[in-house]
Scaffold this active site. Structure first.
Site, PDB file in Angstrom:
ATOM      1  N   GLU A  59      -7.030  -9.682 -10.008  1.00  0.00           N
ATOM      2  CA  GLU A  59      -6.215 -10.122 -11.120  1.00  0.00           C
ATOM      3  C   GLU A  59      -6.577 -11.588 -11.352  1.00  0.00           C
ATOM      4  O   GLU A  59      -6.521 -12.370 -10.403  1.00  0.00           O
ATOM      5  CB  GLU A  59      -4.741  -9.988 -10.718  1.00  0.00           C
ATOM      6  CG  GLU A  59      -3.829  -9.815 -11.870  1.00  0.00           C
ATOM      7  CD  GLU A  59      -2.371  -9.741 -11.428  1.00  0.00           C
ATOM      8  OE1 GLU A  59      -1.548 -10.310 -12.124  1.00  0.00           O
ATOM      9  OE2 GLU A  59      -2.085  -9.119 -10.390  1.00  0.00           O
ATOM     10  N   ARG A 294      -5.640  -5.131   5.337  1.00  0.00           N
ATOM     11  CA  ARG A 294      -6.069  -6.398   4.776  1.00  0.00           C
ATOM     12  C   ARG A 294      -6.445  -7.387   5.871  1.00  0.00           C
ATOM     13  O   ARG A 294      -6.076  -7.221   7.020  1.00  0.00           O
ATOM     14  CB  ARG A 294      -4.983  -6.995   3.873  1.00  0.00           C
ATOM     15  CG  ARG A 294      -3.666  -7.260   4.563  1.00  0.00           C
ATOM     16  CD  ARG A 294      -2.557  -7.522   3.560  1.00  0.00           C
ATOM     17  NE  ARG A 294      -2.768  -8.745   2.813  1.00  0.00           N
ATOM     18  CZ  ARG A 294      -2.819  -8.806   1.479  1.00  0.00           C
ATOM     19  NH1 ARG A 294      -2.670  -7.722   0.763  1.00  0.00           N
ATOM     20  NH2 ARG A 294      -2.988  -9.957   0.862  1.00  0.00           N
ATOM     21  N   LYS A 304      -1.849 -15.676  -2.760  1.00  0.00           N
ATOM     22  CA  LYS A 304      -2.122 -16.488  -3.949  1.00  0.00           C
ATOM     23  C   LYS A 304      -0.944 -17.384  -4.272  1.00  0.00           C
ATOM     24  O   LYS A 304      -1.120 -18.536  -4.633  1.00  0.00           O
ATOM     25  CB  LYS A 304      -2.382 -15.557  -5.133  1.00  0.00           C
ATOM     26  CG  LYS A 304      -3.840 -15.348  -5.418  1.00  0.00           C
ATOM     27  CD  LYS A 304      -3.986 -14.502  -6.673  1.00  0.00           C
ATOM     28  CE  LYS A 304      -5.030 -13.425  -6.450  1.00  0.00           C
ATOM     29  NZ  LYS A 304      -4.930 -12.360  -7.455  1.00  0.00           N
TER      30      LYS A 304
HETATM   31  P1  ATP Z   1      -2.592 -11.894  -2.927  1.00  0.00           P
HETATM   32  O1  ATP Z   1      -1.854 -10.877  -2.114  1.00  0.00           O
HETATM   33  O2  ATP Z   1      -3.202 -12.992  -2.165  1.00  0.00           O
HETATM   34  O3  ATP Z   1      -1.795 -12.398  -4.099  1.00  0.00           O
HETATM   35  P2  ATP Z   1      -3.728  -9.875  -4.487  1.00  0.00           P
HETATM   36  O4  ATP Z   1      -3.877  -8.632  -3.728  1.00  0.00           O
HETATM   37  O5  ATP Z   1      -2.574  -9.947  -5.399  1.00  0.00           O
HETATM   38  O6  ATP Z   1      -3.818 -11.105  -3.523  1.00  0.00           O
HETATM   39  P3  ATP Z   1      -5.778  -9.242  -6.346  1.00  0.00           P
HETATM   40  O7  ATP Z   1      -6.451 -10.123  -7.321  1.00  0.00           O
HETATM   41  O8  ATP Z   1      -4.881  -8.177  -6.857  1.00  0.00           O
HETATM   42  O9  ATP Z   1      -4.998 -10.192  -5.356  1.00  0.00           O
HETATM   43  O10 ATP Z   1      -6.818  -8.644  -5.310  1.00  0.00           O
HETATM   44  C1  ATP Z   1      -8.067  -8.118  -5.650  1.00  0.00           C
HETATM   45  C2  ATP Z   1      -8.509  -7.230  -4.526  1.00  0.00           C
HETATM   46  O11 ATP Z   1      -8.619  -7.962  -3.313  1.00  0.00           O
HETATM   47  C3  ATP Z   1      -7.541  -6.098  -4.285  1.00  0.00           C
HETATM   48  O12 ATP Z   1      -8.283  -4.897  -4.208  1.00  0.00           O
HETATM   49  C4  ATP Z   1      -6.897  -6.444  -2.985  1.00  0.00           C
HETATM   50  O13 ATP Z   1      -6.568  -5.284  -2.269  1.00  0.00           O
HETATM   51  C5  ATP Z   1      -7.973  -7.263  -2.271  1.00  0.00           C
HETATM   52  N1  ATP Z   1      -7.375  -8.184  -1.314  1.00  0.00           N
HETATM   53  C6  ATP Z   1      -6.462  -9.134  -1.565  1.00  0.00           C
HETATM   54  N2  ATP Z   1      -6.092  -9.763  -0.425  1.00  0.00           N
HETATM   55  C7  ATP Z   1      -6.805  -9.186   0.579  1.00  0.00           C
HETATM   56  C8  ATP Z   1      -6.884  -9.377   1.999  1.00  0.00           C
HETATM   57  N3  ATP Z   1      -6.131 -10.298   2.622  1.00  0.00           N
HETATM   58  N4  ATP Z   1      -7.732  -8.600   2.710  1.00  0.00           N
HETATM   59  C9  ATP Z   1      -8.486  -7.683   2.087  1.00  0.00           C
HETATM   60  N5  ATP Z   1      -8.458  -7.442   0.763  1.00  0.00           N
HETATM   61  C10 ATP Z   1      -7.633  -8.173   0.010  1.00  0.00           C
HETATM   62 MG    MG Z   2      -2.577  -7.845  -6.501  1.00  0.00          MG
END
Ligand code: ATP
Ligand code: MG
Length: 585
Positions: A59, A294, A304
């Site tokens: 995102e 994760r 984030k």
């Molecule tokens: P955050 O939880 O930090 O806000 P998010 O999951 O909302 O991150 P996205 O932009 O939606 O951020 O993530 C893009 C991709 O990265 C998704 O497929 C998510 O599953 C993966 N991702 C995010 N954080 C991790 C992590 N700590 N380990 C592995 N994959 C991750």
């Molecule tokens: Mg997300």
């Protein structure tokens, strides 16, 4: 270690699934028109040359962090290894919080990690917001099939009627509205006749399902805001859980890999795809969702929201502050893309949650940097050394290898003169046991130069050693026949005071004091107030023409990278990592 890893493919449960799927010819008939689209766009297209398709779907509401790197490396590596393609898709269906700055930085970071989503065959860079028309169509397919309805209950009523983990939910009074009524209302929602929150479109599944996510989840909501890509075209937006499976299917993704918190959403993901295929909107084979755990790292926050707070409240100097666990921070810090890959190989991919020690991450970086970085000599805590029997006007050229394990990197010249800088730690008035460096009466080798013997020293007004005196043995030059004439146990580095250059060094410590800053009520309370320290040092004169981003091992000290703040008058280095504590002689 690195070389070993290059040749062995480490397996994991997702690879095993893909291997099985390919063996079963699951995707043998999969088509691809060259563009994402529903059934009508793909059905007459040729068979897809990509054996599998994966995607990384960020995102664009922040900068990428180390956790995202795990997902990027996993998805792109799978595509590479199975003759597939990995898409970079901006999941920008939420009109708020998203902007172009983030989009650009995310693209840069994926490239920086060494991955390409574009080449002469295909450009797999996509924006989910380009699919709004398809999603709207998909919603109407569901309405026409009697599988979605417009609900006029308030948000509060919907929440209460959803029930709990123990109690079934209650059907909405609008659940059995006619298809025509639903189509009319949805059209009116789209044309802007209602306020935000006045009604939502819901999937009609089962209000008594033990999985709350299946109790008629909302799939479209009204939001009167403009979107960074589609402007004011829409005032209704799809919910993420509805949009995501459709995005995957339009792009012909075969393996939709996400983190474990989406496990409970899988039944809805499958429901959406199955129904839309049943009513000929999407083409089979449908994508399958697979969850992995994760990345959690000690001493770091990887959310984030928290990272945005660190930047906005000025606890750090921006997203690319070298202390930030962002990929732009990593680049500026000097962490190496290959180090990320080595680290991800080591920790593997599984479904069990764990916290990885930051040390494991840094060790992977050190291993890669040791291989990648040429060497430079620096003196961090200088004291003066004067070679009394050395001719004041003489300059001795010493030849120094650029990389001790890589002769192909060549050599450079370092000039030795009567007055040198050496490390304060390399001289002791009263040496502890097993101290093999310089002390009165002891002999050591000046690395790549001569054997010297300490004859005397001088203290400054504070009682600290300021100058060390010695004599040298001219026949002992490194690389000559006489170099072994005088045996020594210690070996110290040095720089000519005449031929060295002052540099600035920024040393970084952990940004958080505790292993898990997330455990604090306010994670900011755990910030390490002295996580940055600036020092001056001397470096060999060959450092003068370095460029931003160049990396070196400063021998015996660690790995350093030229910071973009450097200018003609001041070269600034960030310390990436110290060496392992192997130099304790
Ligand atoms: P955050 O939880 O930090 O806000 P998010 O999951 O909302 O991150 P996205 O932009 O939606 O951020 O993530 C893009 C991709 O990265 C998704 O497929 C998510 O599953 C993966 N991702 C995010 N954080 C991790 C992590 N700590 N380990 C592995 N994959 C991750
Ligand atoms: Mg997300």
């Amino acid at each position: 270690m690195i070389n070993e890893n290059k040749n062995t493919v480490l397996t994991n449960f997702i690879r095993n699934i893909i291997e099985k799927n390919l063996e079963a010819n699951l995707y043998a008939e999969k088509k691809w028109s060259g563009q994402p689209g529903p059934l009508y766009a793909h059905k007459d297209a040729p068979i897809d040359t990509a054996k599998i398709r994966t995607r990384f779907p960020p995102e664009p509401n922040g900068y990428l962090h180390f956790g995202h790197a795990k997902s990027i490396i996993l998805n792109f590596t799978l595509a590479q290894d199975f003759n597939g393609r990995c898409h970079l898709r901006f999941d920008d269906t939420n009109p708020e919080k998203e902007n172009e700055e983030y989009v650009k930085s995310i693209i840069d970071s994926v490239h920086w990690l060494g991955y390409k989503f574009e080449d002469e065959h295909e450009n797999n860079l996509y924006y989910a917001s380009n699919y709004f028309d398809y999603m709207y169509e998909a919603a109407k397919v569901l309405i026409n099939a009697g599988l979605a309805y417009v609900d006029k209950q308030t948000a509060e009523e919907i929440r209460i009627n959803r029930g709990t983990l123990k109690e079934a939910g209650k059907d909405s009074p609008f659940r059995d509205q006619s298809i025509d009524e639903n189509l009319k209302l949805f059209e009116e929602m789209k044309s802007g006749q209602y306020q935000d929150g006045e009604m939502v479109l819901r999937a009609k599944i089962n209000m008594a399902s033990p999985n709350i996510n299946l109790r008629d989840p909302a799939i479209y909501r009204i939001r009167h805001v403009s979107h960074h890509n589609t402007g004011n075209k829409w005032c209704i937006y799809p919910m993420y859980t509805f949009a995501h499976p459709i995005e995957d299917a339009l792009e012909k993704i075969t393996h939709s890999i996400c983190t474990l918190e989406f496990e409970d959403q899988r039944p809805f993901y499958e429901w959406v795809l199955k129904k839309l295929a049943e009513f000929d909107f999407l083409e089979k084979p449908l994508p399958k969702q697979h969850e992995f755990s994760r990345l959690n790292l000690s001493h770091v926050v990887l959310s984030k929201r928290k990272l945005i707070q660190l930047v906005e409240e000025n606890h750090v100097n921006g997203w690319d502050d070298p202390r930030m666990p962002t990929l732009v921070g990593a680049k500026r810090r000097g962490y190496h893309p290959k180090g990320f890959k080595l680290f991800m190989d080591r920790i593997g991919v599984s479904k069990s949650d764990s916290v990885i020690d930051y040390q494991t991450f840094e060790d992977s970086m050190r291993e890669v940097l040791n291989e990648e970085c040429n060497r430079k000599i620096t003196v961090l805590n200088p004291i003066k050394l004067i070679i009394e029997n050395f001719d004041e006007n003489h300059t001795e050229i010493c030849t120094v290898p650029n990389h001790p394990q890589k002769p192909e990197e060549g050599t450079r010249e370092v000039k030795l003169t009567k007055e040198l800088w050496i490390e304060g730690e390399d001289f002791e008035i009263n040496p502890p046991p097993k101290y093999f460096r310089l002390f009165p009466g002891n002999k050591v080798r000046l690395r790549y130069g001569f054997v010297i013997e300490c004859t005397d020293y001088k203290l400054n007004d504070n009682g600290e050693v300021s100058t060390v005196f010695c004599k040298y043995f001219p026949e002992t030059k490194s690389g000559t026949a006489g170099s072994d004439a005088v045996k020594v146990k210690g070996n110290i580095h040095w720089l000519s005071t005449k031929f060295s250059k002052p540099i600035t060094i920024r040393n970084y410590d952990r940004l958080f004091l505790s292993e898990n800053p997330n455990e604090f009520d306010n994670f900011l309370d755990d910030i390490n107030q002295s996580s940055i320290e600036t020092n001056s040092a001397y470096c060999e004169e060959s450092i003068s023409d370095v460029q931003t981003g160049e990396q070196f091992q400063f021998e015996r000290h660690g790995y350093y990278i030229v910071d973009p703040d450097s200018n003609a008058g001041e070269i600034i280095f960030n310390r990436t990592a110290t060496l392992r504590d192997t130099w304790q002689k």
